[in-house]
Design a protein around this motif. Structure first.
Motif, short mmCIF file in Angstrom:
data_model
loop_
_atom_site.label_atom_id
_atom_site.label_comp_id
_atom_site.label_asym_id
_atom_site.label_seq_id
_atom_site.Cartn_x
_atom_site.Cartn_y
_atom_site.Cartn_z
N LEU A 1 17.29 21.84 13.09
CA LEU A 1 18.44 22.62 12.80
C LEU A 1 18.14 23.52 11.44
N PHE A 2 18.94 24.27 11.29
CA PHE A 2 18.94 25.18 9.91
C PHE A 2 20.11 24.46 9.17
N LEU B 1 22.79 26.03 6.96
CA LEU B 1 23.52 27.18 7.50
C LEU B 1 24.94 26.27 7.95
N THR C 1 22.55 32.37 14.87
CA THR C 1 21.08 32.60 14.78
C THR C 1 20.46 32.79 16.11
N HIS D 1 20.69 36.34 17.36
CA HIS D 1 20.13 37.29 16.65
C HIS D 1 19.26 38.32 17.26
N GLU E 1 28.62 41.50 14.06
CA GLU E 1 29.06 40.17 13.59
C GLU E 1 29.99 39.57 14.60
N GLN F 1 28.36 38.22 17.70
CA GLN F 1 27.61 36.94 17.38
C GLN F 1 28.54 35.93 17.34
N THR G 1 23.30 39.25 10.13
CA THR G 1 22.52 38.46 10.97
C THR G 1 21.10 38.52 10.08
N PHE G 2 20.70 39.54 9.56
CA PHE G 2 19.26 39.38 8.88
C PHE G 2 19.22 38.44 7.85
N ARG H 1 20.92 35.46 7.86
CA ARG H 1 20.95 33.95 8.43
C ARG H 1 19.63 34.02 8.96
N ALA H 2 18.55 35.19 9.57
CA ALA H 2 17.52 35.01 10.26
C ALA H 2 16.52 34.41 8.99
N ILE I 1 17.40 32.99 6.07
CA ILE I 1 17.66 31.44 5.92
C ILE I 1 17.03 30.67 6.91
N ALA I 2 17.07 30.95 8.29
CA ALA I 2 16.40 30.21 9.41
C ALA I 2 15.06 29.83 9.22
N GLU J 1 14.74 27.44 6.48
CA GLU J 1 15.19 26.17 6.88
C GLU J 1 14.00 25.31 7.92
N ASN J 2 13.70 26.12 8.89
CA ASN J 2 12.76 25.85 9.83
C ASN J 2 12.25 26.75 10.51
N ALA K 1 13.28 28.83 14.11
CA ALA K 1 13.51 30.15 13.97
C ALA K 1 12.72 31.21 14.91
#
Lengths: 254, 344
Positions: A90-91, A94, A102, A105, A126, A129, B196-197, B199-200, B202-203, B206-207, B211
């Motif tokens: 997981l992230f 977040l 995500t 996205h 936004e 999503q 959304t960018f 979050r992408a 950060i994703a 994170e992993n 992602a």
């Protein structure tokens, strides 16, 4: 009927080790397909080849009639195949909701400047999503945890969040890699219900890797058994359960 | 979009007000500190998108700043004087100045693509070394350009454009221009992060595998983050050149890149607020310690104390001042006791 996912002679070697040897899979649209086998049988390796993480040494993967070989995970995801991971990925930083967002996205139809200038399209995206992610969290029973950071979730919920995130990519095929690992009996029963609902209500084909025989036999329509990278049996749960070769593989040759 | 325009107007008015207040009431030496802090903030907030948000460890930020500084300075000199020659300093024209900043940002941004697209395939230490190499190569190439003044660099770079109604005091407009871009970079970084960018990105941090499996094009998104940082480093370079009126390649050594990293780590990697706080502390601390050093008569003491503070910080609060938190109304409300509402 043409198969949604079809592999022919799928083989991968790591040095001298042949991890998966000539694996033929054929999954029909709408099926709940189980892939089982003892530890080290090569199940996750099959997943990694399907989703573009590993390039097969030999053989082909076709998804929806298109060749998957040579595509990277991003392209495979965009073809409509999504997955969860055996070791949860997981992230963590977040929130639960953002993790699910995500997944959505890849369907964003905005560019960076929409977001930097905060155009109407940014706010609509936004909202799209957020709505989608929230509905999927509700589906997975996580809606009251939407605001928590993902790292704060207990284990069983983390597994569910991975599924919600994978569903947010709007897949045609959902590949679940040992979703019941580490769950207790009650959680497993809930999970079985959820997996069935994903197929029945969301109309998504499911490929399930699982150790738990009861879970697999209870919900899958077709089961294929791997041992040391080779397919040793394929059929309905009833056929598999009475197959002497499978019993030997699981209980050890005697 | 209307909010963006209103926000920009508010930023312009705010910076004008700040500029006026400082030029009327504050000593020039303190204004100088403030300008250096502002430049550091632009660098740090930009680099935070790469190192903090996306988790890609780049230590070549000074290279982009150098390119921006030289491109902006050269363009500005040619616009204002028509040639590289000696003579009294003049103010750059408003339109020309903005154009120069745009050139600087775009030049650094394009270089960001050229360097980032291959380098960002590397991970961890390897990426760090590649970016460090880029920064040093840029500096050495600039040193070798005789047309750009070689090691002595460019001089006689025009002053920033005069503001209507502002005093003619030297550097009297720099606060306005520098803080206008501080404002812009902070707004854009926060907006990027909350999209959304963001979050992408950060994703990816994170992993990365997860992602990609979710359809986040990590290779492209990393370049986007890199270009964001490079663009603003270029702008910071051009502002620096116009502020100092001269630039040398040696203004942009690896030490400067590392200084920006220290700001981020100290403030809290991944937090815009942290980047700002880190920029303030790292820029100001040596200056504040200098009087103590002089009073005690021990040369170099300020650097020792500065280094000790950093080490202490890393031992007792390795996540930095802010961690990954942002300064927001919510956080402020939580810090004020008595008014606490139970959240569901």
């Amino acid at each position: 009927m043409t198969a949604l996912l079809e592999t022919r002679g799928l083989t991968i070697r790591f040095g001298g080790l042949c991890a998966v040897d000539c694996c033929d899979l054929s999954i029909q649209p709408g099926q709940l397909f189980g892939l089982i086998g003892p530890n080290g049988a090569g199940k996750t390796t099959v997943f990694n080849m399907l989703t573009g993480v590993y390039l097969p040494s030999e053989g082909t993967v076709h998804f929806g009639g298109k060749l998957v070989n040579g595509r990277n995970p991003v392209q495979v995801a965009r073809m409509g195949m999504s997955r969860t991971f055996q070791n949860i990925r997981l992230f963590d930083e977040l929130s639960v909701l953002e993790n699910a967002m995500t997944g959505a996205h890849q369907h964003a139809r905005i560019n960076l400047f929409d977001s930097l200038l905060r155009t109407g399209r940014h706010f609509r995206e936004e909202e799209r999503q957020r709505d989608k992610a929230y509905r999927l969290l509700e589906f997975m029973g996580l809606e009251d945890r939407a605001g928590l950071p993902a790292k704060a979730l207990p284990y069983g919920h983390r597994r569910r969040l991975e599924i919600a995130r994978a569903l947010a990519t709007e897949p045609k095929l959902l590949c679940l890699d040992e979703p019941a690992a580490g769950m207790n009996t009650g959680e497993k029963a809930d999970l079985a219900k959820l997996i069935r609902r994903i197929r029945d209500e969301l109309k998504i084909t499911v490929l399930l890797i699982e150790h738990d025989m009861k879970l697999v036999m209870g919900i899958c329509e077709v089961v294929q058994v791997l041992e040391y990278g080779k397919t040793i049996a394929r059929g309905t749960p009833a056929e598999i359960q009475s197959n002497p070769r499978v019993i030997e593989a699981y209980l050890g040759g005697g | 979009m209307p909010r963006t325009i209103a926000l920009l107007m508010a930023g312009i008015v705010g910076c004008y007000g700040l500029n006026w207040f400082l030029s009327e009431f504050i000593e020039v030496v303190y204004v100088d500190y403030l300008n250096l802090i502002g430049l550091s903030i632009i660098l740090a907030v930009g680099l935070n998108v790469v190192n903090g948000l996306t988790g890609q460890f780049s230590i070549g930020h000074a290279g982009f700043m150098a390119v921006g500084a030289f491109v902006g300075a050269l363009a500005s000199i040619l616009f204002t004087y028509g040639e590289i020659a000696a003579g009294p300093l003049e103010h750059a024209g408003l339109a020309q100045f903005l154009l120069c900043l745009l050139f600087s940002g775009v030049a650094a941004g394009v270089l960001g693509v050229v360097v980032g697209a291959p380098a960002l395939r590397l991970r961890g230490d390897y990426l760090a070394i590649a970016t460090l190499g880029f920064g040093e190569i840029t500096r050495i190439l600039l040193t070798a350009q005789d047309s750009l003044g070689g090691p002595t660099g460019l001089k006689r770079i025009p002053k920033m454009p005069l503001l209507p109604g502002a005093s003619g005091w030297d550097g009297g407009t720099s606060v306005f221009w520098i803080y206008l871009f501080v404002f812009v970079v902070i707004v854009l970084a926060v907006r990027l992060q909350r999209s959304t960018f963001g979050r992408a990105l950060i994703a990816i941090r994170e992993n990365e595998l997860a992602a990609e499996t979710m359809g986040v094009p990590s290779a492209r998104m990393k370049v986007v983050a890199f270009v964001f940082g490079a663009f603003f480093a270029g702008i910071a370079g051009a502002l620096y050149a116009h502020y100092q009126h001269s630039v040398r390649p040696d203004d942009f050594t690896a030490v400067r890149s590392i200084e920006v990293i220290v700001m981020l780590v100290l403030g809290g990697l991944g937090s815009v607020t942290g980047a700002v706080a880190g920029a303030v502390v790292v820029t100001l601390l040596p200056q504040l310690l200098r009087p103590i050093e002089e009073a005690l008569g021990i040369d170099g003491l300020s650097m020792v104390v500065y280094a000790l503070l950093l080490v202490t910080m890393m031992v007792f609060r390795p996540q930095g001042i802010f961690g990954q938190r942002e300064l927001s109304l919510k956080l402020l409300r939580r810090l004020i006791p008595g008014r606490r509402k139970e959240s569901p």
